[in-house]
Design an enzyme around this catalytic site. Structure first.
Site: not given
Ligand SMILES: CC(C)(COP(=O)(O)OP(=O)(O)OC[C@H]1O[C@@H](n2cnc3c(N)ncnc32)[C@H](O)[C@@H]1OP(=O)(O)O)[C@@H](O)C(=O)NCCC(=O)NCCS
Length: 205
Positions: A134, A143
């Site tokens: 709400h 998104h």
């Molecule tokens: C947060 C996010 C944007 C970061 O992406 P990124 O910059 O490419 O990050 P990386 O995958 O290179 O990870 C970097 C570090 O953060 C950590 N990390 C990434 N996403 C994380 C999350 N959601 N929660 C906790 N840790 C996370 C990784 O384990 C990595 O840790 P390390 O350096 O100790 O190995 C991405 O992981 C995420 O959560 N995106 C959302 C995806 C989604 O919702 N998709 C649905 C589409 S409909």
């Protein structure tokens, strides 16, 4: 009823299924990669973005199915300027409060819930099984990914991205272009353009 969809992506497939369930009988895709990609499931891809901009006014409805929030919002605004009837598509299993509002070009997927007095801007995505409680006010281009739970009275700035399975405490302000990582539990405001991750969510380094 003929719907043109810009963006022959995985997200586009789900938008097409949602549109079919919502009663659109004829769904046609446009994408700059159309020469190498002729179908999205069984829906034809017939031209590039320019072709859609030229013909937008000929369709009963048009919608942009591009995951990138800024690109989706810019293309949606351009289609409105081009005279397209930019529509929102809402799955029949979504539950949308009659006191909520949804601007054009948004898509609300199966099982999503939008509660009383919530407002959604232009070109938002409320993805599968997400809930927006709400009095939330989500700006254009937001998104909300699958399974997200946004509590009441949260403000989401333009093009904010709420990653899959995240949850957000009530009354918070999430800035424009902020990214909430998958599975995060957000308990404090998030500044514009900042990425937060974890439980509780903290800025990613
Ligand atoms: C947060 C996010 C944007 C970061 O992406 P990124 O910059 O490419 O990050 P990386 O995958 O290179 O990870 C970097 C570090 O953060 C950590 N990390 C990434 N996403 C994380 C999350 N959601 N929660 C906790 N840790 C996370 C990784 O384990 C990595 O840790 P390390 O350096 O100790 O190995 C991405 O992981 C995420 O959560 N995106 C959302 C995806 C989604 O919702 N998709 C649905 C589409 S409909």
């Amino acid at each position: 009823m003929k719907l043109a969809v810009l963006g022959a992506s995985g997200h586009g497939k789900v938008v097409a299924d949602t549109a079919r369930a919502a009663g659109w009988s004829d769904i046609i895709f446009f994408d700059d990669a159309w020469v190498g990609k002729r179908f999205v499931t069984h829906h034809p891809v017939v031209g590039d973005a320019e072709a859609l901009f030229r013909s937008a006014a000929e369709f009963d409805g048009v919608i942009v199915a591009i995951g990138n929030n800024r690109v989706r919002l810019d293309k949606t605004r351009a289609l409105i300027d081009a005279g397209g009837n930019v529509v929102s598509v809402i799955h029949p299993t979504a539950v949308i409060s009659e006191s909520s509002s949804v601007k054009q070009g948004s898509v609300i997927m199966a099982g999503a819930v939008v509660q009383a007095d919530a407002s959604l801007g232009t070109a938002c995505i409320i993805n599968t099984n997400a809930s927006v409680d709400h009095d939330c006010r989500l700006a254009d281009g937001v998104h909300v990914c699958p399974g997200v739970a946004i509590s009441g009275d949260v403000v989401g700035g333009e093009c904010a991205w709420f990653g899959v399975g995240a949850c957000v405490r009530q009354g918070l302000r999430i800035g424009a272009d902020a990214v909430i990582g998958a599975g995060a539990a957000v308990v404090k405001d998030v500044e514009p353009g900042i990425t937060v991750i974890g439980v509780p969510a903290r800025p990613a380094s």
